[in-house]
Design a protein around this motif. Structure first.
Motif, PDB file in Angstrom:
ATOM      1  N   ILE A 145      34.756  59.486  66.902  1.00 26.68           N
ATOM      2  CA  ILE A 145      33.430  59.622  66.304  1.00 26.68           C
ATOM      3  C   ILE A 145      32.331  59.824  67.343  1.00 26.68           C
ATOM      4  CG2 ILE A 145      34.036  58.297  64.260  1.00 26.68           C
ATOM      5  CD1 ILE A 145      32.594  55.876  65.513  1.00 26.68           C
ATOM      6  N   ASN A 146      32.620  59.526  68.608  1.00 25.17           N
ATOM      7  CA  ASN A 146      31.610  59.671  69.654  1.00 25.17           C
ATOM      8  C   ASN A 146      31.658  61.019  70.363  1.00 25.17           C
ATOM      9  OD1 ASN A 146      30.479  57.043  69.335  1.00 25.17           O
ATOM     10  ND2 ASN A 146      32.283  56.212  70.363  1.00 25.17           N
ATOM     11  N   GLY A 147      32.608  61.857  69.970  1.00 24.46           N
ATOM     12  CA  GLY A 147      32.693  63.198  70.516  1.00 24.46           C
ATOM     13  C   GLY A 147      32.063  64.214  69.573  1.00 24.46           C
ATOM     14  N   ILE A 148      32.457  65.461  69.713  1.00 21.11           N
ATOM     15  CA  ILE A 148      31.855  66.527  68.906  1.00 21.11           C
ATOM     16  C   ILE A 148      32.570  66.742  67.569  1.00 21.11           C
ATOM     17  CG2 ILE A 148      30.931  67.723  70.919  1.00 21.11           C
ATOM     18  CD1 ILE A 148      33.209  69.770  70.617  1.00 21.11           C
ATOM     19  N   ILE A 150      39.624  62.463  56.508  1.00 16.89           N
ATOM     20  CA  ILE A 150      40.116  61.119  56.797  1.00 16.89           C
ATOM     21  C   ILE A 150      39.223  60.570  57.905  1.00 16.89           C
ATOM     22  CG2 ILE A 150      42.122  59.719  57.369  1.00 16.89           C
ATOM     23  CD1 ILE A 150      42.477  61.430  54.860  1.00 16.89           C
ATOM     24  N   GLY A 151      38.325  59.667  57.535  1.00 13.79           N
ATOM     25  CA  GLY A 151      37.358  59.197  58.510  1.00 13.79           C
ATOM     26  C   GLY A 151      36.264  58.392  57.845  1.00 13.79           C
ATOM     27  N   SER A 152      35.072  58.510  58.374  1.00  8.85           N
ATOM     28  CA  SER A 152      33.935  57.734  57.897  1.00  8.85           C
ATOM     29  C   SER A 152      32.918  58.638  57.217  1.00  8.85           C
ATOM     30  CB  SER A 152      33.274  57.002  59.070  1.00  8.85           C
ATOM     31  OG  SER A 152      31.985  56.550  58.737  1.00  8.85           O
ATOM     32  N   ALA A 153      32.613  58.339  55.950  1.00 13.55           N
ATOM     33  CA  ALA A 153      31.587  59.104  55.243  1.00 13.55           C
ATOM     34  C   ALA A 153      30.226  58.898  55.900  1.00 13.55           C
ATOM     35  CB  ALA A 153      31.539  58.680  53.777  1.00 13.55           C
ATOM     36  N   GLU A 154      29.973  57.705  56.397  1.00 14.77           N
ATOM     37  CA  GLU A 154      28.698  57.417  57.046  1.00 14.77           C
ATOM     38  C   GLU A 154      28.521  58.254  58.309  1.00 14.77           C
ATOM     39  OE1 GLU A 154      26.247  53.565  58.884  1.00 14.77           O
ATOM     40  OE2 GLU A 154      28.182  53.298  57.898  1.00 14.77           O
ATOM     41  N   VAL A 155      29.586  58.373  59.113  1.00 16.81           N
ATOM     42  CA  VAL A 155      29.494  59.170  60.337  1.00 16.81           C
ATOM     43  C   VAL A 155      29.339  60.651  60.004  1.00 16.81           C
ATOM     44  CG1 VAL A 155      30.737  59.913  62.413  1.00 16.81           C
ATOM     45  CG2 VAL A 155      30.748  57.500  61.742  1.00 16.81           C
ATOM     46  N   LEU A 156      30.078  61.131  59.004  1.00 24.12           N
ATOM     47  CA  LEU A 156      29.947  62.538  58.623  1.00 24.12           C
ATOM     48  C   LEU A 156      28.549  62.817  58.077  1.00 24.12           C
ATOM     49  CD1 LEU A 156      31.335  65.261  58.486  1.00 24.12           C
ATOM     50  CD2 LEU A 156      32.230  64.640  56.237  1.00 24.12           C
ATOM     51  N   GLU A 157      27.992  61.879  57.349  1.00 24.92           N
ATOM     52  CA  GLU A 157      26.619  62.038  56.862  1.00 24.92           C
ATOM     53  C   GLU A 157      25.651  62.132  58.047  1.00 24.92           C
ATOM     54  OE1 GLU A 157      23.302  62.547  54.708  1.00 24.92           O
ATOM     55  OE2 GLU A 157      25.346  62.611  53.919  1.00 24.92           O
ATOM     56  N   TRP A 158      25.862  61.305  59.061  1.00 21.03           N
ATOM     57  CA  TRP A 158      25.035  61.380  60.275  1.00 21.03           C
ATOM     58  C   TRP A 158      25.137  62.782  60.900  1.00 21.03           C
ATOM     59  CZ3 TRP A 158      26.797  62.465  65.204  1.00 21.03           C
ATOM     60  CH2 TRP A 158      25.857  62.324  66.235  1.00 21.03           C
ATOM     61  N   ASP A 174      31.158  69.735  44.483  1.00 20.71           N
ATOM     62  CA  ASP A 174      30.149  70.036  45.497  1.00 20.71           C
ATOM     63  C   ASP A 174      29.945  68.875  46.472  1.00 20.71           C
ATOM     64  OD1 ASP A 174      29.048  68.321  43.659  1.00 20.71           O
ATOM     65  OD2 ASP A 174      27.098  69.335  43.552  1.00 20.71           O
ATOM     66  N   ARG A 175      30.950  68.018  46.610  1.00 16.06           N
ATOM     67  CA  ARG A 175      30.909  66.908  47.548  1.00 16.06           C
ATOM     68  C   ARG A 175      32.181  66.915  48.401  1.00 16.06           C
ATOM     69  NH1 ARG A 175      26.561  67.179  45.722  1.00 16.06           N
ATOM     70  NH2 ARG A 175      25.221  65.517  44.878  1.00 16.06           N
ATOM     71  N   ILE A 176      32.133  66.244  49.531  1.00 15.79           N
ATOM     72  CA  ILE A 176      33.299  66.134  50.414  1.00 15.79           C
ATOM     73  C   ILE A 176      33.930  64.763  50.226  1.00 15.79           C
ATOM     74  CG2 ILE A 176      34.139  66.180  52.789  1.00 15.79           C
ATOM     75  CD1 ILE A 176      31.586  67.719  53.540  1.00 15.79           C
ATOM     76  N   PRO A 177      35.159  64.672  49.747  1.00 19.10           N
ATOM     77  CA  PRO A 177      35.809  63.367  49.654  1.00 19.10           C
ATOM     78  C   PRO A 177      36.206  62.865  51.049  1.00 19.10           C
ATOM     79  CG  PRO A 177      37.336  65.099  49.015  1.00 19.10           C
ATOM     80  CD  PRO A 177      36.009  65.770  49.253  1.00 19.10           C
ATOM     81  N   VAL A 178      35.863  61.620  51.331  1.00 19.05           N
ATOM     82  CA  VAL A 178      36.166  61.030  52.637  1.00 19.05           C
ATOM     83  C   VAL A 178      36.924  59.727  52.416  1.00 19.05           C
ATOM     84  CG1 VAL A 178      35.238  60.176  54.811  1.00 19.05           C
ATOM     85  CG2 VAL A 178      34.063  62.033  53.610  1.00 19.05           C
ATOM     86  N   LEU A 179      38.127  59.655  52.956  1.00 19.34           N
ATOM     87  CA  LEU A 179      38.978  58.475  52.823  1.00 19.34           C
ATOM     88  C   LEU A 179      38.991  57.736  54.159  1.00 19.34           C
ATOM     89  CD1 LEU A 179      40.984  56.809  51.131  1.00 19.34           C
ATOM     90  CD2 LEU A 179      42.789  58.381  51.891  1.00 19.34           C
ATOM     91  N   GLN A 180      38.424  56.539  54.173  1.00 20.76           N
ATOM     92  CA  GLN A 180      38.336  55.765  55.413  1.00 20.76           C
ATOM     93  C   GLN A 180      39.578  54.937  55.652  1.00 20.76           C
ATOM     94  OE1 GLN A 180      34.512  53.988  56.384  1.00 20.76           O
ATOM     95  NE2 GLN A 180      35.517  52.093  57.010  1.00 20.76           N
ATOM     96  N   GLY A 181      40.248  54.533  54.590  1.00 21.71           N
ATOM     97  CA  GLY A 181      41.409  53.671  54.748  1.00 21.71           C
ATOM     98  C   GLY A 181      40.998  52.269  55.174  1.00 21.71           C
ATOM     99  N   ASP A 182      41.968  51.492  55.614  1.00 21.26           N
ATOM    100  CA  ASP A 182      41.714  50.105  56.014  1.00 21.26           C
ATOM    101  C   ASP A 182      41.307  50.061  57.485  1.00 21.26           C
ATOM    102  OD1 ASP A 182      41.527  47.377  55.925  1.00 21.26           O
ATOM    103  OD2 ASP A 182      43.695  47.040  56.181  1.00 21.26           O
ATOM    104  N   VAL A 183      40.184  50.685  57.788  1.00 23.00           N
ATOM    105  CA  VAL A 183      39.715  50.830  59.169  1.00 23.00           C
ATOM    106  C   VAL A 183      38.263  50.383  59.251  1.00 23.00           C
ATOM    107  CG1 VAL A 183      39.245  52.452  61.045  1.00 23.00           C
ATOM    108  CG2 VAL A 183      41.271  52.766  59.607  1.00 23.00           C
ATOM    109  N   THR A 184      37.966  49.527  60.219  1.00 22.04           N
ATOM    110  CA  THR A 184      36.586  49.119  60.478  1.00 22.04           C
ATOM    111  C   THR A 184      36.002  50.053  61.532  1.00 22.04           C
ATOM    112  OG1 THR A 184      37.083  46.804  59.984  1.00 22.04           O
ATOM    113  CG2 THR A 184      35.072  47.261  61.246  1.00 22.04           C
ATOM    114  N   VAL A 185      34.937  50.724  61.172  1.00 25.48           N
ATOM    115  CA  VAL A 185      34.358  51.742  62.057  1.00 25.48           C
ATOM    116  C   VAL A 185      33.309  51.097  62.961  1.00 25.48           C
ATOM    117  CG1 VAL A 185      33.164  53.963  62.150  1.00 25.48           C
ATOM    118  CG2 VAL A 185      34.746  53.463  60.266  1.00 25.48           C
TER     119      VAL A 185
END
Length: 328
Positions: free
Chosen positions: A12-15, A38-46, A70-81
């Motif tokens: 998430i800290n790269g490009i 597969i990741g964080s909706a919050e980070v993708l929103e950023w 018209d939305r992107i589904p984002v599955l974070q799974g059991d991961v603390t970001v």
């Protein structure tokens, strides 16, 4: 039907978040596939600040959860970001990237997604997080129990399969053995068939200057590479060589061959990155699932600046969609 592709957010800290937002702002990507990030909706929103046309991400709790078109589904799974530390190496970000990759592999092996496209992570971040892998490729091979796999680069008419990947040059040269070359050609032939090349024309590069010059500049071509080519031809594979490595890549680009077998990492990477630095796609072959990625790293030095290009990721999505469609 458009294949559903699991697209991992990577470090998430790269490009990765930026290029993914830019790629998904392109309507063509949606014509090619149904993305499941597969990741964080919050980070993708950023990251959408760099691509306002990118659809809004929506967190989902399963791969088959309903999501508006018209939305992107984002599955974070059991991961603390962890908190964003853009441009910095953070082992916790490496852990997230690894667990998202694990989830994507599980989904694809189980058939819930048809392929994986991975945004970049760092080998250092992965290992500092406690994962004993040199990168995406090794981890996917381990997760799919695939002992004989290859890293490859594809870009338009340029396709290269390397018999070895990330090894010191001295060790890579010791790996130039007949059986390994034969296995590489077989893997490449299957990949070309998946892409619709029947038959695919495979060229094998020599190891030494001028492909050994009849043994005067090295014996590997005579003793190891030529026997491999003969064995593959006896199996019915359209395979020729060994060819001088300073000309065979140009010949492929001009349409004479569909793919080249390179004898070591830089032999294949240098011509590919010279010709197609921003359009190259890393493909993992020899595994039971489709996996592609952009041919670049996390690029911490430009992360968060809005200047990263999405071309390679778009090419990776397009190739994955094509491979799953032809394969299916």
């Amino acid at each position: 039907m458009r294949p559903r592709l699991a697209i991992t957010l990577g470090d998430i800290n790269g490009i990765g978040p930026e290029v993914l937002a830019k790629a998904l702002a392109n309507p063509r990507m949606w014509q090619l596939c149904r993305p499941l990030v597969i990741g964080s909706a919050e980070v993708l929103e950023w990251a959408r600040r760099f691509a306002p046309a990118c659809p809004e991400p929506v967190a989902v709790d399963s791969s088959d959860a309903e999501c508006p078109e018209d939305r992107i589904p984002v599955l974070q799974g059991d991961v603390t970001v962890p908190a964003l530390r853009v441009g910095s190496l953070d082992p916790e970000a490496g852990r997230c990237a690894a667990e998202w990759l694990r989830l994507a592999v599980d989904l694809t092996v189980s058939g819930k997604t048809q392929g994986i496209v991975t945004c970049p992570l760092t080998k250092e971040g992965l290992q500092k997080a406690g994962y004993p892998y040199a990168g995406h490729t090794d981890m996917i091979a381990a997760l799919t129990s695939s002992p004989d796999y290859r890293m490859c680069l594809f870009a338009g008419p340029m396709r290269v399969v390397h018999i070895t990947a990330h090894l010191p040059l001295a060790e890579a040269l010791r790996q130039v053995e007949t059986d390994r070359i034969v296995s590489s050609v077989r893997i490449a032939n299957v990949a070309l068939a998946r892409l619709g090349f029947k038959p695919g024309r495979i060229a094998v590069a020599g190891l030494n200057p001028h492909a050994g010059e009849a043994g005067m500049l090295g014996a590997e071509e005579i003793e190891r590479i030529e026997p491999a080519v003969r064995r593959c031809r006896e199996e019915g594979i359209v395979c020729t060589g060994p060819y001088p490595p300073d000309t065979v890549f140009r010949r492929m680009r001009e349409g004479e061959f569909d793919l080249v077998i390179a004898m070591y990492h830089d032999q294949g990477h240098i011509p590919m990155k010279l010709i197609a630095m921003d359009e190259g796609v890393n493909v993992t072959l020899g595994i039971p699932i489709v996996r592609t990625s952009p041919d670049h790293g996390t690029a911490y030095d430009i992360a968060g600046k809005g200047v990263a290009r999405e071309d390679s990721l778009c090419a990776a999505i397009e190739l994955a969609a094509r491979m799953t469609t032809v394969q299916g």
